[in-house]
Write an enzyme that holds these catalytic residues in place. Sequence first.
Site, PDB file in Angstrom:
ATOM      1  N   CYS A 131       1.008  -1.202   0.084  1.00 14.77           N
ATOM      2  CA  CYS A 131      -0.383   0.038   0.027  1.00 14.77           C
ATOM      3  C   CYS A 131       1.037   1.584   0.195  1.00 14.77           C
ATOM      4  O   CYS A 131       1.620   1.684   0.853  1.00 14.77           O
ATOM      5  CB  CYS A 131      -0.152   0.004   1.225  1.00 14.77           C
ATOM      6  N   GLY A 266     -10.622  -3.652 -10.226  1.00 14.21           N
ATOM      7  CA  GLY A 266     -10.788  -2.908  -8.645  1.00 14.21           C
ATOM      8  C   GLY A 266     -11.360  -1.974  -9.329  1.00 14.21           C
ATOM      9  O   GLY A 266     -13.190  -1.757  -9.577  1.00 14.21           O
TER      10      GLY A 266
END
Lengths: 302, 238
Positions: A131, A266
């Site tokens: 991330c 996504g």
Amino acid sequence: MQSNPLELTLCGIFLKNPVIAASGTFGFGHEYSEVMDISRLGGISGKGLTLNGSAGNKGMRVYETPSGMLNSIGLENPGVRHFVEHEAAYMRTLGPAVIANLGGHCEEDYLEGARLLNNADIDILELNISCPNVKAGGMAFGMLPDTAADITKKVKAVSKHPVMVKLSPNAPDLVAVARACEGAGADALSLVNTFLGMAIDVKKKRPVFENIYAGLSGPAILPIALRMVHQVAHAVNIPVVGMGGITSAEDALKFLMAGAVAVQVGTMTFADPNAMLSIIDGLAEYCAQEGLANLQEIVGII
Amino acid sequence: MAIIKSNSEIASAIWRMTVSGTPLGRAGQFFMLRVPGALDPLLGRPISICEIDAELGETTFVYQTVGRGTAQFARLLPGQEIEAQGPYGNGFPLKAGRAVLIGGGIGTAPMLQLAKELHASDPTRMIDVYLGFREEAYLEKSFEQYADSVTRNIGGYVVNDVDFSLDATYYACGPAPMLRAAASAADEASANLFVSLEKHMACGVGACLGCTCQTEHGRKRVCKDGPVFDYREVRDAI
């Protein structure tokens, strides 16, 4: 009974098709269950979890760019305990394979999170060492082969679930990181997370995001993600789940041909909630047209 | 998928698009509108419902061309398709009694359907409408059929025109400075005020967490938990 040409096994887990909702784009399934038939998906990777949860980042969080978007959500999440107590059982009722995505700010966060997830009925633990939007930890674990291997090995040692390591495209030598994770016992790899990007508001003469940098996703990154999946899939012997800007069955096929056994979608779901269902239909059509007994026959043909 | 019946500029950079097909919903809700198949820009645009004609099965959106996405909408012609996902969001609560509606700029758009629903649910109720524009008024005439009074302000501060001491429910949608001014005025007069917030969002359904705001009751998503809130709850988020 005719067999399903889309089915596969990933980390010993049965998936009815290779289309998985990507972490951070699908919550834990509640929201999209109201607008689409999510039972048809192969799997769902839940929102990235951190041990104690997080309020996420301040300021602008999403910003559209040509054929894509930058995000700086900052892993807003309710924490691992909340997930174990409230979300995991719900996700199990949905039908698709259940993947819990675990991030962390330090080693102990990851290990305690993985221990707590042993009490949850999930299929795969997706270890998020990629991330780009959290200040401490996050992507830092995925930048170098040694640190990636170390955290993978330790999480593997405490987790009873198969571990799929989600890799960052921002690593200077992604193939080396992938090999290191494989050597440390990873059961599978998923890639790519978002590319570190930036936006500037020229009127205000300042960065759009409070963190200055943010993660780029969407069709804009597809060719680079595809190249990375191809390189990694040919460098390791564990399954690779590919993602990065997939919008159609044709895009998904590119990743499969490049060596991914499954794909995650996504950003496109944000644009069209039914995109994954169209992709599943398109893959089934492709199998029929090509006379494939199973779609996995095309995995890695390039 | 919806079919465009009409799409024309009603003021500088302000467009009115009427579609038939899927939409409907209620006042304060929105749709994610998107040019079918578009990859650039990829995401839909959250556009609030301006007016619903249930008999004709038509929904009208009024939007401002601010970027490439809305500029694409402005190029669509009658007969063409547009993707309309929704309706999303909670919408305005229809409270009993007198209503005061405050719209600023493109924030006037959702107020029209609100006026229509408030009037339909109780034709005897008093409805006062205040509209603020920077340079050029629009939609003003459409309010007259539902409202007892329509006050317009061009170039000034519309909130200054509003009497917040009435026994009424106040509804506001517009730019952040306008909403902050309305919140201050509501504070002073202890008025009941509902505000419709606007934030950048990617999905519109509560999944991306792009539009999270801090409220009195923890984190809320503007798209899913809002966009309409009691102003006291979102004071710090306006």
